[in-house]
Design a protein around this motif. Structure first.
Motif, PDB file in Angstrom:
ATOM      1  N   SER A 322      26.566 -29.035  23.454  1.00  0.00           N
ATOM      2  CA  SER A 322      25.884 -28.315  24.542  1.00  0.00           C
ATOM      3  C   SER A 322      25.149 -27.125  23.943  1.00  0.00           C
ATOM      4  O   SER A 322      25.512 -26.623  22.876  1.00  0.00           O
ATOM      5  CB  SER A 322      26.873 -27.853  25.605  1.00  0.00           C
ATOM      6  OG  SER A 322      27.534 -26.667  25.198  1.00  0.00           O
ATOM      7  N   ARG A 323      24.136 -26.680  24.647  1.00  0.00           N
ATOM      8  CA  ARG A 323      23.358 -25.538  24.169  1.00  0.00           C
ATOM      9  C   ARG A 323      24.218 -24.293  24.078  1.00  0.00           C
ATOM     10  O   ARG A 323      24.116 -23.515  23.130  1.00  0.00           O
ATOM     11  CB  ARG A 323      22.190 -25.262  25.119  1.00  0.00           C
ATOM     12  CG  ARG A 323      20.947 -25.983  24.741  1.00  0.00           C
ATOM     13  CD  ARG A 323      19.937 -25.922  25.866  1.00  0.00           C
ATOM     14  NE  ARG A 323      19.219 -24.643  25.907  1.00  0.00           N
ATOM     15  CZ  ARG A 323      18.254 -24.398  26.782  1.00  0.00           C
ATOM     16  NH1 ARG A 323      17.901 -25.291  27.665  1.00  0.00           N
ATOM     17  NH2 ARG A 323      17.632 -23.243  26.753  1.00  0.00           N
ATOM     18  N   ALA A 324      25.099 -24.103  25.073  1.00  0.00           N
ATOM     19  CA  ALA A 324      25.925 -22.896  25.111  1.00  0.00           C
ATOM     20  C   ALA A 324      26.883 -22.861  23.920  1.00  0.00           C
ATOM     21  O   ALA A 324      27.077 -21.817  23.298  1.00  0.00           O
ATOM     22  CB  ALA A 324      26.703 -22.832  26.415  1.00  0.00           C
ATOM     23  N   LEU A 325      27.452 -24.022  23.571  1.00  0.00           N
ATOM     24  CA  LEU A 325      28.372 -24.075  22.440  1.00  0.00           C
ATOM     25  C   LEU A 325      27.626 -23.788  21.138  1.00  0.00           C
ATOM     26  O   LEU A 325      28.087 -23.024  20.286  1.00  0.00           O
ATOM     27  CB  LEU A 325      29.058 -25.451  22.378  1.00  0.00           C
ATOM     28  CG  LEU A 325      30.096 -25.629  21.270  1.00  0.00           C
ATOM     29  CD1 LEU A 325      31.263 -24.662  21.456  1.00  0.00           C
ATOM     30  CD2 LEU A 325      30.605 -27.067  21.215  1.00  0.00           C
ATOM     31  N   ALA A 326      26.448 -24.392  21.000  1.00  0.00           N
ATOM     32  CA  ALA A 326      25.634 -24.178  19.804  1.00  0.00           C
ATOM     33  C   ALA A 326      25.256 -22.701  19.672  1.00  0.00           C
ATOM     34  O   ALA A 326      25.328 -22.128  18.581  1.00  0.00           O
ATOM     35  CB  ALA A 326      24.381 -25.047  19.856  1.00  0.00           C
ATOM     36  N   ASP A 327      24.902 -22.075  20.784  1.00  0.00           N
ATOM     37  CA  ASP A 327      24.534 -20.650  20.758  1.00  0.00           C
ATOM     38  C   ASP A 327      25.722 -19.788  20.332  1.00  0.00           C
ATOM     39  O   ASP A 327      25.572 -18.854  19.548  1.00  0.00           O
ATOM     40  CB  ASP A 327      24.066 -20.186  22.151  1.00  0.00           C
ATOM     41  CG  ASP A 327      22.708 -20.785  22.520  1.00  0.00           C
ATOM     42  OD1 ASP A 327      22.048 -21.364  21.630  1.00  0.00           O
ATOM     43  OD2 ASP A 327      22.322 -20.689  23.710  1.00  0.00           O
ATOM     44  N   TYR A 328      26.881 -20.137  20.853  1.00  0.00           N
ATOM     45  CA  TYR A 328      28.095 -19.387  20.519  1.00  0.00           C
ATOM     46  C   TYR A 328      28.365 -19.476  19.017  1.00  0.00           C
ATOM     47  O   TYR A 328      28.559 -18.474  18.338  1.00  0.00           O
ATOM     48  CB  TYR A 328      29.267 -19.971  21.309  1.00  0.00           C
ATOM     49  CG  TYR A 328      30.594 -19.274  21.116  1.00  0.00           C
ATOM     50  CD1 TYR A 328      30.970 -18.219  21.945  1.00  0.00           C
ATOM     51  CD2 TYR A 328      31.482 -19.675  20.114  1.00  0.00           C
ATOM     52  CE1 TYR A 328      32.183 -17.578  21.785  1.00  0.00           C
ATOM     53  CE2 TYR A 328      32.700 -19.032  19.939  1.00  0.00           C
ATOM     54  CZ  TYR A 328      33.052 -17.992  20.780  1.00  0.00           C
ATOM     55  OH  TYR A 328      34.264 -17.360  20.604  1.00  0.00           O
ATOM     56  N   TYR A 329      28.318 -20.708  18.505  1.00  0.00           N
ATOM     57  CA  TYR A 329      28.562 -20.926  17.082  1.00  0.00           C
ATOM     58  C   TYR A 329      27.560 -20.150  16.230  1.00  0.00           C
ATOM     59  O   TYR A 329      27.929 -19.466  15.268  1.00  0.00           O
ATOM     60  CB  TYR A 329      28.491 -22.429  16.772  1.00  0.00           C
ATOM     61  CG  TYR A 329      28.453 -22.716  15.293  1.00  0.00           C
ATOM     62  CD1 TYR A 329      29.594 -22.547  14.506  1.00  0.00           C
ATOM     63  CD2 TYR A 329      27.281 -23.128  14.663  1.00  0.00           C
ATOM     64  CE1 TYR A 329      29.563 -22.784  13.142  1.00  0.00           C
ATOM     65  CE2 TYR A 329      27.239 -23.374  13.304  1.00  0.00           C
ATOM     66  CZ  TYR A 329      28.386 -23.197  12.546  1.00  0.00           C
ATOM     67  OH  TYR A 329      28.345 -23.417  11.197  1.00  0.00           O
ATOM     68  N   GLU A 330      26.288 -20.233  16.604  1.00  0.00           N
ATOM     69  CA  GLU A 330      25.256 -19.562  15.799  1.00  0.00           C
ATOM     70  C   GLU A 330      25.450 -18.048  15.783  1.00  0.00           C
ATOM     71  O   GLU A 330      25.184 -17.389  14.779  1.00  0.00           O
ATOM     72  CB  GLU A 330      23.865 -19.910  16.332  1.00  0.00           C
ATOM     73  CG  GLU A 330      23.492 -21.347  16.031  1.00  0.00           C
ATOM     74  CD  GLU A 330      21.994 -21.553  15.951  1.00  0.00           C
ATOM     75  OE1 GLU A 330      21.437 -21.466  14.836  1.00  0.00           O
ATOM     76  OE2 GLU A 330      21.384 -21.790  17.005  1.00  0.00           O
ATOM     77  N   GLU A 331      25.915 -17.511  16.899  1.00  0.00           N
ATOM     78  CA  GLU A 331      26.150 -16.068  16.964  1.00  0.00           C
ATOM     79  C   GLU A 331      27.316 -15.687  16.040  1.00  0.00           C
ATOM     80  O   GLU A 331      27.238 -14.691  15.323  1.00  0.00           O
ATOM     81  CB  GLU A 331      26.432 -15.681  18.429  1.00  0.00           C
ATOM     82  CG  GLU A 331      26.657 -14.218  18.682  1.00  0.00           C
ATOM     83  CD  GLU A 331      25.446 -13.336  18.410  1.00  0.00           C
ATOM     84  OE1 GLU A 331      24.359 -13.868  18.069  1.00  0.00           O
ATOM     85  OE2 GLU A 331      25.596 -12.098  18.522  1.00  0.00           O
ATOM     86  N   VAL A 332      28.369 -16.522  16.029  1.00  0.00           N
ATOM     87  CA  VAL A 332      29.507 -16.242  15.144  1.00  0.00           C
ATOM     88  C   VAL A 332      29.038 -16.263  13.687  1.00  0.00           C
ATOM     89  O   VAL A 332      29.354 -15.361  12.903  1.00  0.00           O
ATOM     90  CB  VAL A 332      30.655 -17.261  15.367  1.00  0.00           C
ATOM     91  CG1 VAL A 332      31.790 -17.029  14.363  1.00  0.00           C
ATOM     92  CG2 VAL A 332      31.190 -17.193  16.790  1.00  0.00           C
ATOM     93  N   VAL A 333      28.240 -17.281  13.335  1.00  0.00           N
ATOM     94  CA  VAL A 333      27.774 -17.394  11.945  1.00  0.00           C
ATOM     95  C   VAL A 333      26.887 -16.200  11.576  1.00  0.00           C
ATOM     96  O   VAL A 333      27.007 -15.634  10.490  1.00  0.00           O
ATOM     97  CB  VAL A 333      26.980 -18.707  11.741  1.00  0.00           C
ATOM     98  CG1 VAL A 333      26.389 -18.761  10.336  1.00  0.00           C
ATOM     99  CG2 VAL A 333      27.880 -19.910  11.971  1.00  0.00           C
ATOM    100  N   ARG A 334      26.034 -15.822  12.492  1.00  0.00           N
ATOM    101  CA  ARG A 334      25.117 -14.704  12.219  1.00  0.00           C
ATOM    102  C   ARG A 334      25.923 -13.443  11.887  1.00  0.00           C
ATOM    103  O   ARG A 334      25.558 -12.675  11.010  1.00  0.00           O
ATOM    104  CB  ARG A 334      24.238 -14.456  13.444  1.00  0.00           C
ATOM    105  CG  ARG A 334      23.067 -13.500  13.221  1.00  0.00           C
ATOM    106  CD  ARG A 334      22.236 -13.342  14.482  1.00  0.00           C
ATOM    107  NE  ARG A 334      22.926 -12.618  15.540  1.00  0.00           N
ATOM    108  CZ  ARG A 334      23.084 -11.295  15.601  1.00  0.00           C
ATOM    109  NH1 ARG A 334      22.579 -10.533  14.650  1.00  0.00           N
ATOM    110  NH2 ARG A 334      23.733 -10.732  16.593  1.00  0.00           N
ATOM    111  N   LEU A 335      27.059 -13.258  12.565  1.00  0.00           N
ATOM    112  CA  LEU A 335      27.836 -12.034  12.402  1.00  0.00           C
ATOM    113  C   LEU A 335      28.848 -12.097  11.253  1.00  0.00           C
ATOM    114  O   LEU A 335      29.242 -11.070  10.732  1.00  0.00           O
ATOM    115  CB  LEU A 335      28.560 -11.696  13.708  1.00  0.00           C
ATOM    116  CG  LEU A 335      27.636 -11.342  14.879  1.00  0.00           C
ATOM    117  CD1 LEU A 335      28.408 -11.278  16.185  1.00  0.00           C
ATOM    118  CD2 LEU A 335      26.922 -10.014  14.617  1.00  0.00           C
ATOM    119  N   CYS A 336      29.301 -13.296  10.885  1.00  0.00           N
ATOM    120  CA  CYS A 336      30.315 -13.356   9.817  1.00  0.00           C
ATOM    121  C   CYS A 336      29.777 -13.987   8.538  1.00  0.00           C
ATOM    122  O   CYS A 336      30.371 -13.844   7.481  1.00  0.00           O
ATOM    123  CB  CYS A 336      31.575 -14.088  10.284  1.00  0.00           C
ATOM    124  SG  CYS A 336      31.437 -15.883  10.303  1.00  0.00           S
ATOM    125  N   GLY A 337      28.654 -14.711   8.655  1.00  0.00           N
ATOM    126  CA  GLY A 337      28.023 -15.266   7.456  1.00  0.00           C
ATOM    127  C   GLY A 337      28.778 -16.412   6.805  1.00  0.00           C
ATOM    128  O   GLY A 337      28.545 -16.723   5.642  1.00  0.00           O
TER     129      GLY A 337
END
Ligand code: ADP
Ligand code: MG
Ligand code: ZN
Length: 475
Positions: A322-337
């Protein structure tokens, strides 16, 4: 003789416009019977339908997402039949001039990715709903659904197995939901499918006679119904019989398809152009404007995740469901690398918590920033992976950020080598027998000392540090 299944699917998707296709009545599901009606959708004489612009826009979106040709001029026709849930006596649909034709989507097939052709996508109105009373000899009619906008997506007979049919359906469903033009709810009937299936001797060009299956209300049931029907037709053909063209209903409880009506009873709908509605003319400028609002689609997203985050295809598939799940994941990656670590936490704990609670990712009590911070704390050695499990559970329960949870639970990991060395020295002094045995060659007592340190520190010591120090101090 070996037979090959040939399958084509017809999908009806309810569009998420606020109002109906030809009047301003609400499309909201679950309202009191006949409260969302007006003279237009009740089929009163002398009223005129007015096309909802949003419906056309949504259909164009689906056409673009499925690589269809958009017919710059298209129009509505009347499909005539009598049924108590259809007060006008005809359904307004598109027939000779549908909005979109000749497209296709890529699907993970039996072996490789393959393209399933889309014959056409057209707009139409839904009919009402009959409710049959079991105790009283009467039927009721609820016309809230009459005039609710639908699109019908008709596939080419390109599908070759029940599994492939389910894969195609999942892709169509996913695209509709990504585009936010359909809520995809199969139980409420927002997404329905009829499946056409025939068999032909492998190697033969010509198609066999098909049966049309109806009444499947989940992806799994579509697959089961097709698997059953393929076997049934195979038995018929192997026994020297003939498959007859008919409509069959899936009986979920029995796990079989049952004949509903044959070709002799097939409808003749006497289609003709609807004189109440003008030809729809779609400008290139409008198409380009709509194209500009299209989101990234699931397949593109999946490919970008593989490329940018170097995660396994399985992970990319789950995370882009889902778009919402993908957005959540991308935000986590952006912040923790850390793409793979983030993927493990999201696919593991987060999805498990949400599933247990039947919650959507949009209602996840752990904000992406908190999960990212927790991942950083593990990386920095402030908490162990084991402690993190406890932290994530508490974060999910309370919504608190990781630092607060760690402080409140006293979970800080001991990473001070000096303090830990002192603990080890005490343990060595308290266990002279074991120490002597270890030094005498009984290597497996190393584990005993690890256990003692863990016990003395209540599991808070950094495991790597314990190992390093014990290796230095025991010999
Ligand atoms: P109808 O309007 O009677 O349902 P269509 O020609 O619109 O008929 O076809 C409906 C669906 O049936 C399409 O998805 C098409 O791909 C599929 N189809 C057509 N012929 C066959 C066949 N011989 N075997 C399997 N599927 C078929
Ligand atoms: Mg059909
Ligand atoms: Zn109305």
């Amino acid at each position: 003789m070996e037979f090959e299944p040939v399958i084509g699917l017809e999908v009806h998707a309810q569009l998420r416009s606020d109002s109906k296709i030809f009047c301003s009545c609400s499309t909201q599901f679950g309202a009191g019977p006949n409260t969302h009606t007006c003279p237009v959708c009740l089929g009163m004489p002398g009223v005129l339908p007015i096309l909802n612009r949003k419906v056309v826009e949504f259909t164009i979106k689906m056409a673009l997402a499925t690589h269809c040709r958009i017919n710059r001029e298209n129009s509505f026709a009347r499909k005539n039949y009598f049924y108590p849930d259809l007060p006008k006596g005809y359904q307004i649909s598109q027939y000779a001039y549908p909005l979109a034709e000749a497209g296709g989507i890529e699907v993970e097939g039996d072996e490789n990715r393959k393209c399933i052709g889309i014959t056409r996508i057209h707009m139409e109105e839904d009919a009402g709903k009959l409710i049959h009373d079991e105790h009283f000899p009467a039927s009721y009619v609820d016309l809230n659904r009459t005039g609710v906008p639908l699109i019908e997506i008709v596939s080419e007979p390109d599908i070759r197995s029940a599994e492939e049919a389910a894969a195609y359906l999942r892709r169509i469903h996913e695209i509709l939901v990504y585009l936010e033009i359909c809520d995809g709810n199969m139980e409420e009937g927002s997404f329905r499918c009829d499946a056409n299936v025939s068999l032909r001797p492998r190697g033969q060009e010509e198609f066999g006679t098909r049966a049309e299956l109806k009444n499947m209300n989940s992806f799994r049931n579509v697959q089961r119904a097709l698997e059953y029907e393929i076997k049934r037709q195979q038995y018929v053909l192997e026994a020297g019989g003939e498959v007859i063209q008919e409509t069959r209903l899936w009986d979920d409880a029995q796990g079989v398809t049952i004949s509903m009506r044959g070709k002799e009873e097939a409808h003749d709908y006497r289609y003709f152009p609807d004189p109440d509605l003008v030809t729809i003319v779609i400008s290139d400028a409008w198409i380009e404007e709509i194209r500009g609002t299209m989101p990234e689609l699931p397949l593109e997203k999946r490919e970008r995740f593989l490329r940018d985050y170097q995660i396994p295809p399985y992970d990319a598939g789950v995370l882009t469901a889902s778009r919402a799940l993908a957005d959540y994941y991308e935000e986590v990656v952006r912040l923790c690398g850390q793409p793979k670590v983030a993927s493990n936490w999201v696919m593991g704990d987060i999805l498990r918590f949400l599933k247990e609670d039947k919650r959507d990712i949009r209602d996840c009590p752990i904000p992406a920033a908190s999960l990212a911070e927790m991942i950083r704390l593990i990386e920095d050695g402030a908490i162990s992976g084991k402690m993190a499990k406890e932290v994530s559970e508490e974060m999910y329960r309370t919504g608190k950020p990781p630092q607060t949870v760690i402080t409140e639970k006293g979970l800080v990991q001991i990473t001070d080598a000096g303090a830990l060395a002192a603990v080890i020295a005490e343990i060595m002094a308290a266990n002279p027998t074991q120490l002597a045995q270890y030094r005498g060659g009984k290597d497996k007592l190393f584990g005993f000392f690890v256990g003692q340190v863990m016990k003395a520190t209540q599991g808070k010591a950094n495991p790597q540090l314990i190992n390093d120090l014990l290796k230095k101090m025991l010999p």
